[in-house]
Design a protein around this motif. Structure first.
Motif, PDB file in Angstrom:
ATOM      1  N   VAL A  11      -0.709   3.664 -10.011  1.00  0.00           N
ATOM      2  CA  VAL A  11      -1.227   4.876 -10.637  1.00  0.00           C
ATOM      3  C   VAL A  11      -0.409   5.148 -11.900  1.00  0.00           C
ATOM      4  O   VAL A  11       0.832   5.205 -11.863  1.00  0.00           O
ATOM      5  N   LEU A  12      -1.101   5.312 -13.034  1.00  0.00           N
ATOM      6  CA  LEU A  12      -0.472   5.575 -14.325  1.00  0.00           C
ATOM      7  C   LEU A  12      -0.854   6.975 -14.782  1.00  0.00           C
ATOM      8  O   LEU A  12      -1.945   7.478 -14.461  1.00  0.00           O
ATOM      9  N   ARG A  13      -0.002   7.577 -15.609  1.00  0.00           N
ATOM     10  CA  ARG A  13      -0.258   8.947 -16.061  1.00  0.00           C
ATOM     11  C   ARG A  13       0.264   9.134 -17.476  1.00  0.00           C
ATOM     12  O   ARG A  13       1.235   8.498 -17.884  1.00  0.00           O
ATOM     13  N   ARG A  14      -0.400  10.032 -18.207  1.00  0.00           N
ATOM     14  CA  ARG A  14       0.084  10.459 -19.517  1.00  0.00           C
ATOM     15  C   ARG A  14      -0.404  11.896 -19.757  1.00  0.00           C
ATOM     16  O   ARG A  14      -1.308  12.384 -19.062  1.00  0.00           O
ATOM     17  N   SER A  15       0.189  12.541 -20.734  1.00  0.00           N
ATOM     18  CA  SER A  15      -0.308  13.860 -21.123  1.00  0.00           C
ATOM     19  C   SER A  15      -1.704  13.692 -21.711  1.00  0.00           C
ATOM     20  O   SER A  15      -1.996  12.690 -22.393  1.00  0.00           O
ATOM     21  N   ALA A  16      -2.533  14.651 -21.480  1.00  0.00           N
ATOM     22  CA  ALA A  16      -3.952  14.529 -21.826  1.00  0.00           C
ATOM     23  C   ALA A  16      -4.145  14.188 -23.293  1.00  0.00           C
ATOM     24  O   ALA A  16      -3.732  14.943 -24.177  1.00  0.00           O
ATOM     25  N   GLY A  17      -4.709  13.015 -23.557  1.00  0.00           N
ATOM     26  CA  GLY A  17      -5.108  12.617 -24.893  1.00  0.00           C
ATOM     27  C   GLY A  17      -3.994  12.139 -25.783  1.00  0.00           C
ATOM     28  O   GLY A  17      -4.249  11.848 -26.968  1.00  0.00           O
ATOM     29  N   ARG A  18      -2.757  12.017 -25.301  1.00  0.00           N
ATOM     30  CA  ARG A  18      -1.694  11.579 -26.207  1.00  0.00           C
ATOM     31  C   ARG A  18      -0.644  10.788 -25.436  1.00  0.00           C
ATOM     32  O   ARG A  18      -0.488  10.941 -24.222  1.00  0.00           O
ATOM     33  N   GLY A  19       0.067   9.925 -26.160  1.00  0.00           N
ATOM     34  CA  GLY A  19       1.134   9.138 -25.572  1.00  0.00           C
ATOM     35  C   GLY A  19       0.613   7.939 -24.817  1.00  0.00           C
ATOM     36  O   GLY A  19      -0.590   7.643 -24.786  1.00  0.00           O
ATOM     37  N   ASN A  20       1.515   7.173 -24.244  1.00  0.00           N
ATOM     38  CA  ASN A  20       1.180   5.988 -23.474  1.00  0.00           C
ATOM     39  C   ASN A  20       1.212   6.307 -21.989  1.00  0.00           C
ATOM     40  O   ASN A  20       1.911   7.217 -21.534  1.00  0.00           O
ATOM     41  N   TYR A  21       0.443   5.504 -21.251  1.00  0.00           N
ATOM     42  CA  TYR A  21       0.433   5.667 -19.803  1.00  0.00           C
ATOM     43  C   TYR A  21       1.762   5.167 -19.224  1.00  0.00           C
ATOM     44  O   TYR A  21       2.298   4.136 -19.650  1.00  0.00           O
ATOM     45  N   GLU A  22       2.278   5.899 -18.231  1.00  0.00           N
ATOM     46  CA  GLU A  22       3.488   5.499 -17.516  1.00  0.00           C
ATOM     47  C   GLU A  22       3.194   5.395 -16.029  1.00  0.00           C
ATOM     48  O   GLU A  22       2.413   6.181 -15.486  1.00  0.00           O
ATOM     49  N   ARG A  23       3.818   4.411 -15.410  1.00  0.00           N
ATOM     50  CA  ARG A  23       3.628   4.207 -13.978  1.00  0.00           C
ATOM     51  C   ARG A  23       4.342   5.325 -13.218  1.00  0.00           C
ATOM     52  O   ARG A  23       5.528   5.588 -13.424  1.00  0.00           O
ATOM     53  N   ILE A  24       3.564   5.985 -12.287  1.00  0.00           N
ATOM     54  CA  ILE A  24       4.181   7.088 -11.537  1.00  0.00           C
ATOM     55  C   ILE A  24       4.206   6.815 -10.040  1.00  0.00           C
ATOM     56  O   ILE A  24       4.977   7.460  -9.317  1.00  0.00           O
ATOM     57  N   ALA A  25       3.380   5.912  -9.564  1.00  0.00           N
ATOM     58  CA  ALA A  25       3.371   5.682  -8.111  1.00  0.00           C
ATOM     59  C   ALA A  25       2.627   4.391  -7.816  1.00  0.00           C
ATOM     60  O   ALA A  25       1.864   3.855  -8.642  1.00  0.00           O
ATOM     61  N   GLU A  26       2.855   3.867  -6.600  1.00  0.00           N
ATOM     62  CA  GLU A  26       2.123   2.708  -6.065  1.00  0.00           C
ATOM     63  C   GLU A  26       1.664   3.057  -4.649  1.00  0.00           C
ATOM     64  O   GLU A  26       2.448   3.584  -3.852  1.00  0.00           O
ATOM     65  N   THR A  27       0.387   2.797  -4.368  1.00  0.00           N
ATOM     66  CA  THR A  27      -0.156   3.072  -3.036  1.00  0.00           C
ATOM     67  C   THR A  27      -0.535   1.745  -2.389  1.00  0.00           C
ATOM     68  O   THR A  27      -0.875   0.779  -3.079  1.00  0.00           O
ATOM     69  N   ARG A  28      -0.513   1.721  -1.053  1.00  0.00           N
ATOM     70  CA  ARG A  28      -0.821   0.484  -0.338  1.00  0.00           C
ATOM     71  C   ARG A  28      -1.840   0.766   0.752  1.00  0.00           C
ATOM     72  O   ARG A  28      -1.932   1.868   1.309  1.00  0.00           O
ATOM     73  N   ARG A  29      -2.585  -0.299   1.063  1.00  0.00           N
ATOM     74  CA  ARG A  29      -3.569  -0.229   2.141  1.00  0.00           C
ATOM     75  C   ARG A  29      -2.854  -0.256   3.482  1.00  0.00           C
ATOM     76  O   ARG A  29      -1.810  -0.891   3.644  1.00  0.00           O
ATOM     77  N   GLY A  30      -3.441   0.407   4.506  1.00  0.00           N
ATOM     78  CA  GLY A  30      -2.837   0.496   5.827  1.00  0.00           C
ATOM     79  C   GLY A  30      -2.982  -0.788   6.619  1.00  0.00           C
ATOM     80  O   GLY A  30      -3.586  -1.781   6.194  1.00  0.00           O
ATOM     81  N   THR A  31      -2.408  -0.803   7.852  1.00  0.00           N
ATOM     82  CA  THR A  31      -2.424  -1.969   8.744  1.00  0.00           C
ATOM     83  C   THR A  31      -3.689  -1.974   9.587  1.00  0.00           C
ATOM     84  O   THR A  31      -4.469  -1.012   9.599  1.00  0.00           O
ATOM     85  N   ARG A  32      -3.870  -3.101  10.345  1.00  0.00           N
ATOM     86  CA  ARG A  32      -5.041  -3.196  11.221  1.00  0.00           C
ATOM     87  C   ARG A  32      -4.985  -2.138  12.318  1.00  0.00           C
ATOM     88  O   ARG A  32      -5.997  -1.529  12.665  1.00  0.00           O
ATOM     89  N   GLU A  33      -3.788  -1.913  12.905  1.00  0.00           N
ATOM     90  CA  GLU A  33      -3.670  -0.915  13.964  1.00  0.00           C
ATOM     91  C   GLU A  33      -4.004   0.464  13.423  1.00  0.00           C
ATOM     92  O   GLU A  33      -4.689   1.256  14.078  1.00  0.00           O
ATOM     93  N   GLU A  34      -3.548   0.746  12.209  1.00  0.00           N
ATOM     94  CA  GLU A  34      -3.881   2.031  11.596  1.00  0.00           C
ATOM     95  C   GLU A  34      -5.393   2.127  11.331  1.00  0.00           C
ATOM     96  O   GLU A  34      -5.983   3.201  11.449  1.00  0.00           O
ATOM     97  N   PHE A  35      -6.002   0.983  10.994  1.00  0.00           N
ATOM     98  CA  PHE A  35      -7.455   0.985  10.766  1.00  0.00           C
ATOM     99  C   PHE A  35      -8.200   1.260  12.067  1.00  0.00           C
ATOM    100  O   PHE A  35      -9.190   1.988  12.093  1.00  0.00           O
ATOM    101  N   ARG A  36      -7.703   0.651  13.164  1.00  0.00           N
ATOM    102  CA  ARG A  36      -8.339   0.901  14.462  1.00  0.00           C
ATOM    103  C   ARG A  36      -8.250   2.371  14.831  1.00  0.00           C
ATOM    104  O   ARG A  36      -9.223   2.982  15.288  1.00  0.00           O
ATOM    105  N   GLN A  37      -7.049   2.970  14.653  1.00  0.00           N
ATOM    106  CA  GLN A  37      -6.876   4.382  14.943  1.00  0.00           C
ATOM    107  C   GLN A  37      -7.751   5.245  14.022  1.00  0.00           C
ATOM    108  O   GLN A  37      -8.293   6.272  14.440  1.00  0.00           O
ATOM    109  N   LEU A  38      -7.879   4.799  12.762  1.00  0.00           N
ATOM    110  CA  LEU A  38      -8.719   5.540  11.820  1.00  0.00           C
ATOM    111  C   LEU A  38     -10.177   5.555  12.289  1.00  0.00           C
ATOM    112  O   LEU A  38     -10.841   6.600  12.244  1.00  0.00           O
ATOM    113  N   CYS A  39     -10.663   4.400  12.755  1.00  0.00           N
ATOM    114  CA  CYS A  39     -12.056   4.324  13.225  1.00  0.00           C
ATOM    115  C   CYS A  39     -12.277   5.283  14.382  1.00  0.00           C
ATOM    116  O   CYS A  39     -13.333   5.917  14.495  1.00  0.00           O
ATOM    117  N   GLN A  40     -11.256   5.381  15.261  1.00  0.00           N
ATOM    118  CA  GLN A  40     -11.368   6.295  16.389  1.00  0.00           C
ATOM    119  C   GLN A  40     -11.300   7.744  15.907  1.00  0.00           C
ATOM    120  O   GLN A  40     -12.019   8.617  16.402  1.00  0.00           O
TER     121      GLN A  40
END
Length: 676
Positions: A51-80
């Motif tokens: 995920v990149l971010r900058r002030s609206a309409g100006r400057g360059n994008y900067e990296r602010i965070a990284e997200t990851r996909r969950g595990t199979r067990e978490e997917f099973r629990q999610l389905c339930q």
């Protein structure tokens, strides 16, 4: 099951070519900015996002965070957790297939598209599903009151972007506009303006209703009505259908928007609706307008199996001009009959009726019925009528009637002079001034009398015109003669016949003959025989030939009858054949060769017989029956050392033998003896 339906709806929306839906949304919340996005639609599921971010309409994008996909067990629990139910096993199979190394990338991309639909499938599960996919981020580092642009990358590629998001301000979904409620039978259809709601991150809308006798709106939808999947570029008839309402009772409705975070906004302005039986009222049927005297009586039947009609309205207009249509009934007519007096009108008028219910609604017009304005004065006759007879038909033409309201003409026919019975031969009203009648040719009748009368648009008929005589050409042949017998004679054939019916128009007879095996008729009487002839003698015949005869009758117009039956016979000849004369008698190595000729008439079919004797007294036949045209014969049976006597005799086709020729003697044969 509902989850599966929602996923399918989402995929169908993505496949539309008319509109490209957004793939990322950002919302200002008290803690910063909440961002939700969708995995790429044409690739496998990424394991992580940047995920990149900058002030609206100006400057360059900067990296602010990284997200990851969950595990199979978490997917099973999610389905339930999200209530996938029996569909859970299928989702797990899809997940395992997507993660398996041996699964082709093309199959993994298809599975990824299927799983991608889970994010927006239900409004209540957007956040937990997005968290597992790694497509949700709460940016708590954003400063309140500032606006930011966000970009999402996966595998080094930018997959989504959101611009101008105000941080630290929890802005609820806007108040819906354009709400309309349309009454139906025991229900209502609602529609409102959804343009721009997908971009704003509105997942759907809740429906609020105030029932008759109540003062409060209550929410009637357990889950929002999904609009996130809609193609906003297409026209929408309605978005929600309410049912089981009481007809003729007043209801009030409002709607509120729900965004992807599950937040509900302000309700729209209320609208009211009065449900009623909105089915189109059936029109009356079976309308008949009939002119009687100076009036027109209109009758009809009530709508078929529709008891909502409480009365009727009657309409009239000049036929062919609907702009002149006017309603004749000032009040609702309770009966199914109406009497009109269109004295001031001319030409044809058309009538139709509508049914009326207790709300004052009218049905469509019934099928119209046109009728001439009442009139009792018959039209004037044409000034000219003439007729011409042709083969099998009579052609008539006449001048137009001078009357103005002529509908057409009728034609009558008589078989005898003008005072006979008239038969109407025009089954329909003739709008032209010509008429052709096809007449039976086989009847033999050639003279007819015709008349014309005029019919106006009010059904008035003039008297019959003066008759015109039409004579048809005679093309009817006489009856075929009956050939009674063919009598063979001595060199002649005699025919006798009769005529079955005594016809005045028989002018004579023709005699036809076929010779032997021939199939071609030869006309023996080119000038014909007189009408009273009943016998004919054919002298141009030869014995030994079968002749086939038939007789044809003809009339004064040259029409010929069919040929009579055929009778075949052959004549006989009592004349004795001539005596042959032997020209030469030559002995050769092949035997004894004779040549001869005849003096006198030799009938066709006569045969020659060669006879031989060793003593000159007793002769025996040695040849087959030779045609009379044969003039040479070789006796191959003669002995080497013997001398013979030869003679020739003729036999006619009638079996009469002539005198034998003078016997001639031959020398001994000169043939060499056969080697044994």
């Amino acid at each position: 099951m509902m989850l599966l339906v929602a996923i399918v709806m989402f995929l169908c929306a993505l496949s539309s070519n008319a509109q490209t839906p957004p793939s990322a949304w950002a919302f200002g919340v008290q803690r910063g900015v909440a961002i939700v996005w969708l995995p790429p639609s044409n690739d496998t599921l990424p394991a992580s996002y940047t995920v990149l971010r900058r002030s609206a309409g100006r400057g360059n994008y900067e990296r602010i965070a990284e997200t990851r996909r969950g595990t199979r067990e978490e997917f099973r629990q999610l389905c339930q957790q999200i209530g996938a139910g029996s569909f859970r096993d299928t989702l797990l199979l899809w997940y395992d297939a997507h993660e398996h190394r041996q699964t082709p990338d093309s199959v993994r991309r298809v599975i990824a598209r299927e799983l991608r639909g889970m994010i927006l499938a239900k409004s209540s599960t957007v956040l937990p599903v997005a968290r597992w996919f790694g497509t949700y981020l709460l940016d708590s580092t954003a400063r309140a009151g500032e606006r930011y642009d966000y970009a999402i990358e996966a595998g080094g590629k930018r997959i989504a972007a959101v611009e101008g998001v105000l941080a630290g301000s929890a802005v609820l979904p806007p108040k819906p506009t354009g709400l309309r409620a349309m009454p139906t039978d025991s229900g209502a259809h609602l529609v409102w303006d959804v343009r721009g709601t997908q971009k704003a991150g509105i997942w759907g809308f809740h429906i609020w209703r105030r029932d008759p006798g109540s003062t409060q709106l209550r929410r009637i939808t357990a889950a929002p009505v999904a609009t996130i999947f809609l193609d906003e570029s297409l026209p929408i008839a309605y978005l929600f259908a309410d049912s089981n309402l009481r007809n003729d009772s007043l209801y009030a409705y409002a709607v509120s928007a729900v965004d992807l975070l599950g937040r509900e906004g302000e309700r729209s302005d209320t609208v009211t609706v009065l449900p009623f039986d909105s089915r189109p009222l059936q029109a009356p049927y079976g309308l008949v307008a009939r002119a009687e005297g100076d009036s027109v009586i209109i009758r009809w039947h009530p709508p078929f199996e529709d008891r909502r009609a409480i009365g009727y309205h009657v309409y009239r207009w000049h036929t062919g001009d609907t702009t002149t249509r006017q309603r004749l009934t000032l009040e609702i007519l309770r009966d199914t009959i109406w009497v009109d007096h269109p004295r001031e009108l001319e030409g044809d008028v058309s009538y139709a009726v509508t049914a009326v219910d207790r709300y004052g609604r009218e049905s469509e017009l019934s099928l119209p019925h046109s009728v001439p304005v009442p009139d009792v004065i018959p039209p004037a006759l044409p000034l000219l009528l003439e007729g011409v007879g042709e083969v099998g038909q009579a052609r008539l033409r006449w001048s137009k009637s001078p009357s103005r309201d002529v509908w057409g003409y009728e034609v009558g026919r008589s078989l005898f002079p003008p005072d006979s019975t008239i038969t109407l031969v025009s089954l329909d009203i003739i709008t032209d001034t010509t008429f052709i009648e096809t007449l039976p040719i086989a009847s033999g009748r050639t003279t007819y009398w015709y008349r014309v009368r005029v019919v106006d648009r009010h059904g008035n008929r003039s008297r019959w015109s003066a008759p015109v005589r039409v004579v048809l050409p005679d093309i009817v042949p006489p009856q075929r003669p009956q050939l009674e017998e063919v009598l063979p004679g001595d060199g002649v054939m005699t025919l006798r016949w009769s005529q079955p019916l005594a016809e005045d128009d028989v002018a004579g007879f023709l005699v036809l003959r076929r010779d032997g095996e021939s199939t071609t008729d030869v006309l023996l009487t080119p000038l014909g025989l007189p009408a009273d002839a009943r016998q004919y003698t054919d002298t141009n015949v030869r014995t030994g030939i079968f002749y086939s005869y038939s007789v044809v009758a003809f009339d004064s117009a040259g029409n010929r009858s069919k040929p009579s039956r055929r009778i075949s016979a052959q004549c006989y000849d009592t004349r004795t054949p001539p005596v042959p004369e032997i020209d030469t008698l030559i002995v050769t190595a092949d035997g004894v060769t004779l040549t001869w000729h005849y003096v006198g008439y030799v009938a066709e079919g006569t045969v020659a017989i060669i006879e031989r004797s060793t003593t000159g007294e007793t002769f025996v036949p040695i040849s087959p029956l030779l045609p009379a045209s044969t003039r040479r014969y070789t006796d191959g049976s003669a002995e080497i050392t013997e001398a013979y006597y030869y003679r020739i005799v003729l036999r006619s086709p009638s079996g009469i033998y002539g005198k034998p020729s003078v016997a001639r003697a031959s020398a001994a044969s000169r043939r060499q003896p056969l080697r044994r």
